[in-house]
Design a protein around this motif. Structure first.
Motif, PDB file in Angstrom:
ATOM      1  N   TYR A 133       0.811  -1.231   0.000  1.00  0.00           N
ATOM      2  CA  TYR A 133       0.000   0.000   0.000  1.00  0.00           C
ATOM      3  C   TYR A 133       0.836   1.268   0.000  1.00  0.00           C
ATOM      4  N   LYS A 134       2.142   1.097   0.172  1.00  0.00           N
ATOM      5  CA  LYS A 134       3.028   2.227  -0.075  1.00  0.00           C
ATOM      6  C   LYS A 134       2.730   2.790  -1.463  1.00  0.00           C
ATOM      7  N   TRP A 135       2.511   1.893  -2.421  1.00  0.00           N
ATOM      8  CA  TRP A 135       2.303   2.324  -3.809  1.00  0.00           C
ATOM      9  C   TRP A 135       0.873   2.755  -4.065  1.00  0.00           C
ATOM     10  N   THR A 136      -0.054   2.231  -3.285  1.00  0.00           N
ATOM     11  CA  THR A 136      -1.434   2.716  -3.380  1.00  0.00           C
ATOM     12  C   THR A 136      -1.460   4.170  -2.914  1.00  0.00           C
ATOM     13  N   GLN A 137      -0.706   4.441  -1.842  1.00  0.00           N
ATOM     14  CA  GLN A 137      -0.613   5.818  -1.339  1.00  0.00           C
ATOM     15  C   GLN A 137       0.133   6.710  -2.329  1.00  0.00           C
ATOM     16  N   TRP A 138       1.162   6.136  -2.925  1.00  0.00           N
ATOM     17  CA  TRP A 138       1.938   6.902  -3.906  1.00  0.00           C
ATOM     18  C   TRP A 138       1.038   7.350  -5.069  1.00  0.00           C
ATOM     19  N   ILE A 139       0.168   6.435  -5.505  1.00  0.00           N
ATOM     20  CA  ILE A 139      -0.759   6.778  -6.597  1.00  0.00           C
ATOM     21  C   ILE A 139      -1.676   7.929  -6.158  1.00  0.00           C
ATOM     22  N   PHE A 140      -2.148   7.868  -4.905  1.00  0.00           N
ATOM     23  CA  PHE A 140      -3.010   8.958  -4.420  1.00  0.00           C
ATOM     24  C   PHE A 140      -2.283  10.298  -4.493  1.00  0.00           C
ATOM     25  N   ILE A 141      -1.024  10.276  -4.083  1.00  0.00           N
ATOM     26  CA  ILE A 141      -0.241  11.524  -4.110  1.00  0.00           C
ATOM     27  C   ILE A 141      -0.106  12.046  -5.542  1.00  0.00           C
ATOM     28  N   LEU A 143      -2.231  11.571  -7.917  1.00  0.00           N
ATOM     29  CA  LEU A 143      -3.542  12.117  -8.278  1.00  0.00           C
ATOM     30  C   LEU A 143      -3.683  13.530  -7.719  1.00  0.00           C
ATOM     31  N   PHE A 144      -3.267  13.684  -6.470  1.00  0.00           N
ATOM     32  CA  PHE A 144      -3.353  14.994  -5.824  1.00  0.00           C
ATOM     33  C   PHE A 144      -2.460  16.008  -6.539  1.00  0.00           C
ATOM     34  N   ASN A 145      -1.226  15.599  -6.815  1.00  0.00           N
ATOM     35  CA  ASN A 145      -0.296  16.519  -7.471  1.00  0.00           C
ATOM     36  C   ASN A 145      -0.743  16.910  -8.876  1.00  0.00           C
ATOM     37  N   ASN A 146      -1.545  16.051  -9.477  1.00  0.00           N
ATOM     38  CA  ASN A 146      -2.030  16.349 -10.829  1.00  0.00           C
ATOM     39  C   ASN A 146      -3.423  16.960 -10.828  1.00  0.00           C
ATOM     40  N   GLY A 147      -3.859  17.408  -9.659  1.00  0.00           N
ATOM     41  CA  GLY A 147      -5.141  18.101  -9.579  1.00  0.00           C
ATOM     42  C   GLY A 147      -6.359  17.206  -9.715  1.00  0.00           C
ATOM     43  N   LEU A 148      -6.186  15.891  -9.496  1.00  0.00           N
ATOM     44  CA  LEU A 148      -7.320  14.988  -9.646  1.00  0.00           C
ATOM     45  C   LEU A 148      -7.904  14.545  -8.307  1.00  0.00           C
ATOM     46  N   ALA A 149      -7.303  15.012  -7.196  1.00  0.00           N
ATOM     47  CA  ALA A 149      -7.883  14.704  -5.881  1.00  0.00           C
ATOM     48  C   ALA A 149      -8.201  16.020  -5.195  1.00  0.00           C
ATOM     49  N   TYR A 150      -9.421  16.141  -4.695  1.00  0.00           N
ATOM     50  CA  TYR A 150      -9.825  17.388  -4.039  1.00  0.00           C
ATOM     51  C   TYR A 150     -10.809  17.091  -2.932  1.00  0.00           C
ATOM     52  N   LYS A 151     -10.963  18.044  -2.024  1.00  0.00           N
ATOM     53  CA  LYS A 151     -11.914  17.864  -0.924  1.00  0.00           C
ATOM     54  C   LYS A 151     -13.244  18.505  -1.255  1.00  0.00           C
ATOM     55  N   SER A 152     -14.316  17.830  -0.873  1.00  0.00           N
ATOM     56  CA  SER A 152     -15.632  18.393  -1.141  1.00  0.00           C
ATOM     57  C   SER A 152     -16.609  17.930  -0.072  1.00  0.00           C
ATOM     58  N   LYS A 153     -17.648  18.754   0.152  1.00  0.00           N
ATOM     59  CA  LYS A 153     -18.656  18.380   1.154  1.00  0.00           C
ATOM     60  C   LYS A 153     -19.663  17.415   0.529  1.00  0.00           C
ATOM     61  N   ILE A 154     -19.831  16.274   1.170  1.00  0.00           N
ATOM     62  CA  ILE A 154     -20.705  15.229   0.633  1.00  0.00           C
ATOM     63  C   ILE A 154     -21.585  14.725   1.768  1.00  0.00           C
ATOM     64  N   ASP A 155     -22.826  14.368   1.427  1.00  0.00           N
ATOM     65  CA  ASP A 155     -23.697  13.762   2.432  1.00  0.00           C
ATOM     66  C   ASP A 155     -23.309  12.312   2.668  1.00  0.00           C
ATOM     67  N   ILE A 156     -23.212  11.929   3.931  1.00  0.00           N
ATOM     68  CA  ILE A 156     -23.013  10.515   4.225  1.00  0.00           C
ATOM     69  C   ILE A 156     -24.185  10.026   5.078  1.00  0.00           C
ATOM     70  N   ASN A 157     -24.369   8.708   5.094  1.00  0.00           N
ATOM     71  CA  ASN A 157     -25.396   8.117   5.949  1.00  0.00           C
ATOM     72  C   ASN A 157     -24.881   8.140   7.380  1.00  0.00           C
ATOM     73  N   TRP A 158     -25.686   8.641   8.285  1.00  0.00           N
ATOM     74  CA  TRP A 158     -25.247   8.798   9.665  1.00  0.00           C
ATOM     75  C   TRP A 158     -26.258   8.163  10.609  1.00  0.00           C
ATOM     76  N   CYS A 159     -25.772   7.280  11.481  1.00  0.00           N
ATOM     77  CA  CYS A 159     -26.651   6.703  12.485  1.00  0.00           C
ATOM     78  C   CYS A 159     -26.497   7.508  13.766  1.00  0.00           C
ATOM     79  N   PRO A 160     -27.546   8.229  14.180  1.00  0.00           N
ATOM     80  CA  PRO A 160     -27.415   9.114  15.338  1.00  0.00           C
ATOM     81  C   PRO A 160     -27.228   8.341  16.650  1.00  0.00           C
TER      82      PRO A 160
END
Length: 810
Positions: A133-141, A143-160
């Motif tokens: 998973y070193k390389w799975t993480q490397w791929i994520f980086i 993606l991020f460096n190439n502008g393909l990973a970003y943060k966004s607000k999303i609805d998730i299912n929540w059990c109160p």
RNA sequence: GCCGAGGUGGUGAAAUUGGCAAACACGCCGGACUCAAAAUCCGGUGCCCUUAAAAGCUUGAGGGUUCAAGUCCCUCCCUCGGCACCA
């Protein structure tokens, strides 16, 4: 004669194969390569499923055949081991997920070896191994460096009650699976991956691969490309326009209102101008708790709320129109807003319900229907001819569309646009058992990737695997791990505590098999160049839209950034096929709770691995799902045992001509059927041959037996080796050359001609192969049956299909 | 609901892609072997009428095209897979 004892035979040959490393794939061999891939399993606690046995045996048959055809074959196996079930088990039983995973993979490996699959075990991989998973993480980086990973607000299912985020699967009828509490939606910042940027290429490149047609269709439908236009509807009184995406711009002259999705940000922006904002916001809240599927259900009662005080202008007619919100309009498709008119069933129904004016502008060819459409008695959705559309009157829908877009574009009110159903990919999970996302947040410098030299970011040990009460992953509780120094300003910063979804590891695993121990890169370039692309990838139909699409996307990305040699091309899999599920007896899904799970161990113990392999291949068509039938296994065992017994006694000096003929037909049939994945008929043809062998007087000679064992060996490899070695050969059967059949021997001298009168079979006549129509007719008229039927009636027509059939029409 | 796949004997299925419907296998029936049973071997087995032969009927339902339809076209019913945080 020694009795057939699979237990002894199978263990012996498995040892021999693994000791002599006949299944090891050689990097950079001079031979032609063949990379065969099956989806690696999630090592669940239940153990290997008989469904795994079906698809893994199928590709094992192919792998063994390819080796015999002289290919350097790579057929690898590994574990897709991160995920919810293991985490849930760990929470319940308070064992570390890694411990559970170790136990499960050990079981799976043992079971797989007991079936004699020809995997190259020296290349085994595990997605939960930090070196992997070193390389799975490397791929994520990347993606991020190439502008393909970003943060966004999303609805998730929540059990109160449980205070955790839930997977869709854990929500049953809107309630939490564990405690039955009503699930709420909660907004959360999530990492997103911009797969939509690749939407067009993911469709276009399907033209260059050999996938089953239904797989291509599903991928295309999932991506959902549609060509249309973006149209501006200006809002009265403000410098603002609402953009609408439409594929039916030809209906624009009948548009009488606009509908925006309940979550559309126009509502937030102009709260103060919407007179009934409370009602609108209430409607939005209600819509949140309805799934997209229910929202877009065509049979559902349509609801909506007008945004009072808001008026827009139709760009074509310049008329003022109201704006509504309705939940059947989805936020994330197109622009989250549609124009509405009498030529869409839902718009039509909604207008009728709320008394919104309607108008028509497309006419059908049918006059009667036309009247109904004009009187607004019926909704006409198809394409037709334009009217009520000013200068575009009398144009056909398809001709009108580009013209209307051009006209509006000239006024700055429209532009052509391609839209996709495909959405960006939510990549964060608030769970422990996944790859940590290698990101750091600094209040001053923002999000930044962990330095590559610090990879892998290993999962720290925690005591509790349950997500925290705030919904964060349990990693958030480990201060020592969370608090780090910012790479840039050296100030206080925090690690991302979310982990990746299960798909992260399976996105690129086929690359890691090529070079599984490489610590410097995903896989060495030269090795990748030799093996890629995958020649044949088989997996379940249920993975067609997600895993298959995600992994194709990631491969394209890696290819773009040259992490994969350019020469390989932008597609990872040359050919993709799919298998049907194996169901429990009676056709219901196998599950622990139903107690109908078949453990392959039991079958191997009772009948032997070869019997299980034969049964899995014989049970039915490979692509179709099929119920398991333990009673049916006995037939495969009888077949296997019959071969063992016959080889011990029915050996001839010279095979009879007729048996030789059948043998060559069988070689042809089996060779062809394997390529077409018609394993069931391949087995049945071998059964027919064995039946013929059994009743033959002379039996089979050594050459014939050798050829038969070669075609049998991919299916029942242990048995084949056993008889083979008993014949005195030194090398193993699995290393032999695949046999050729003699076309001359297969040709028939005589054929059975079907004789029909008026399309009904009335007689069958033996004739010389290749007989001409005239001669055949003469022959037929000699038949008493046919003579009687025809009598003195005149034949109108005679249809002749060479070597097959003659049909006399009277 | 939308997209995709499928529906053939008692059961799993086969059918050269428009040309003998039911290969192969399970099950069942009968026989041989056996004190007996299991295993094994031999024969039978779509339905209906029948001692038998012959005829007739049959591929989810209905309609169509064709000399000929399980296969092609239209309408309908049912089952399964996917629907974006299961893998």
């Amino acid at each position: 004669m020694i009795k057939y004892n699979p237990k002894k035979i199978e263990q012996k040959w498995q040892d021999a194969w693994y000791k002599s490393s006949v299944f090891k794939a050689k990097n950079g061999s001079k031979k032609k390569k063949c990379y065969l891939l099956v989806e690696f399993p999630y090592p669940s606690g239940v153990g290997l499923h008989v469904g795994h046995c079906r698809s893994y045996t199928a590709l094992d048959v192919v792998a063994r055949k390819r080796r015999m055809q002289g290919f350097n074959v790579l057929y690898p196996m590994g574990w897709d081991a991160f995920g919810l079930p293991t985490e849930n088990y760990a929470i319940k039983k308070k064992v570390h997920p890694a411990v559970v995973t170790k136990k499960n993979t050990d079981t799976f490996r043992r079971q797989m070896k007991s079936l004699g699959w020809s995997f190259d075990w020296s290349r085994e991989i595990n997605t939960t191994d930090p070196k992997y998973y070193k390389w799975t993480q490397w791929i994520f980086i990347q993606l991020f460096n190439n502008g393909l990973a970003y943060k966004s607000k999303i609805d998730i299912n929540w059990c109160p009650k449980d205070k955790i985020g839930l997977a869709n699967e854990e929500v049953i009828d809107g309630k939490c699976e564990r405690c039955g509490t009503k699930v709420e939606k909660r907004e959360k910042e999530q990492w997103m991956i911009k797969i939509t940027k690749y939407a067009d290429r993911l469709i276009k490149d399907l033209d260059n691969v050999d996938y089953l047609e239904k797989i291509k269709t599903q991928q295309k439908d999932w991506i959902g490309e549609s060509h249309g236009a973006l149209i501006k509807f200006f809002v009265e009184g403000v410098e603002e326009h609402i953009d609408v995406f439409t594929t039916r711009v030809d209906t624009i002259f009948s548009v009488t209102f606009l509908i925006v999705a309940p979550g559309h940000n126009f509502i937030d922006k102009y709260k103060s101008r919407i007179e009934n904002i409370d009602e609108v916001l209430k409607y939005r809240e209600d819509a949140k708790n309805v799934s997209d599927m229910d929202r877009t259900n065509q049979d559902k009662e349509i609801t909506g709320v007008q945004l009072k005080g808001i008026v827009v202008r139709n760009p074509a007619t310049n008329e003022e129109m109201p704006v509504w919100t309705a939940d059947f309009v989805l936020e994330h498709y197109g622009t989250g807003a549609v124009f509405a008119d009498a030529h869409d069933k839902r718009d039509f129904k909604m207008a009728k319900k709320y008394g919104i004016p309607l108008r028509t502008s497309i006419k059908p060819d049918d006059e009667l229907l036309m009247q109904k459409v004009k009187n607004l008695e019926e909704c006409f959705e198809e394409e037709g001819t334009l009217y009520n559309s000013q200068q575009f009157d009398d144009l056909k829908s398809a001709e009108a569309r580009p013209k209307i877009i051009m006209w509006l574009a000239g006024k700055g009110l429209a532009q052509p646009k391609v839209s996709y159903k495909l959405r960006d990919w939510v990549f964060s999970r608030q769970h422990y058992w996944g790859e940590p996302i290698p990101m750091i947040f600094c209040k001053k410098c923002g999000w930044q990737a962990v330095a590559e030299k610090d990879l892998p970011i290993e999962l720290p040990n925690v005591k509790k695997y349950k997500p925290t009460d705030t919904g964060e992953s349990p990693l958030a509780l480990i201060d020592k791990w969370v608090n780090v120094k910012c790479e840039k300003c050296k100030g206080q910063a925090k690690r991302e505590t979310d982990t990746m979804p299960n798909w992260a590891g399976s996105n690129w695993y086929y690359l890691r098999y090529l070079d599984p121990k490489n610590n410097k890169e995903l896989a060495d370039g030269a090795i990748t160049k030799y093996w890629m692309p995958v020649d044949w990838y088989n997996g379940g139909m249920e993975h067609t839209t997600l895993h298959l699409l995600y992994s194709r996307f990631i491969f394209k990305f890696l290819w773009d950034i040259k992490a994969v040699p350019t020469i390989v091309g932008p597609e990872p899999y040359k050919k993709r096929t799919s298998h049907g599920m194996v169901l429990g007896e009676g056709g219901i899904k196998m599950s622990k709770s139903k107690g109908n799970v078949i453990n392959p161990d039991t079958i191997v113990k009772q009948w032997g691995a070869d019997t299980l392999r034969i049964y899995e291949m014989f049970m039915g068509p490979f692509e179709q799902m099929i119920p398991w039938d333990t009673k049916g296994v006995v037939g495969s065992r009888r077949f296997v045992e019959k071969i063992y017994n016959l080889a011990g006694k029915k050996v001839a000096v010279k095979t009879s001509e007729s048996l030789e003929k059948i043998l060559h037909k069988t070689i042809k049939k089996v060779s062809g059927d394997i390529e077409l994945m018609k394993f069931n008929t391949a087995v049945s043809s071998m059964m027919e041959f064995v039946n013929a062998w059994q009743v033959s007087e002379e039996g089979l000679d050594k050459k014939g037996l050798a050829d038969f064992l070669k075609i049998l060996s991919p299916f029942a490899p242990h048995l084949a080796e056993e008889i083979w070695s008993g014949m005195g050969f030194k090398e193993m059967c699995c290393e032999q050359k695949w046999p050729k059949y003699d076309e001359k021997l297969i040709e028939e001298e005589n054929v059975l001609l079907i004789v029909q009168v008026n399309g009904k079979v009335r007689d069958k006549i033996e004739a010389k192969a290749g007989i001409a129509q005239k001669d055949a007719e003469k022959l037929v008229l000699k038949s008493e049956k046919i003579k009687a039927l025809i009598g003195d009636k005149k034949s109108v027509k005679t249809i002749y299909v060479q070597n097959k059939l003659i049909n006399i029409v009277i």
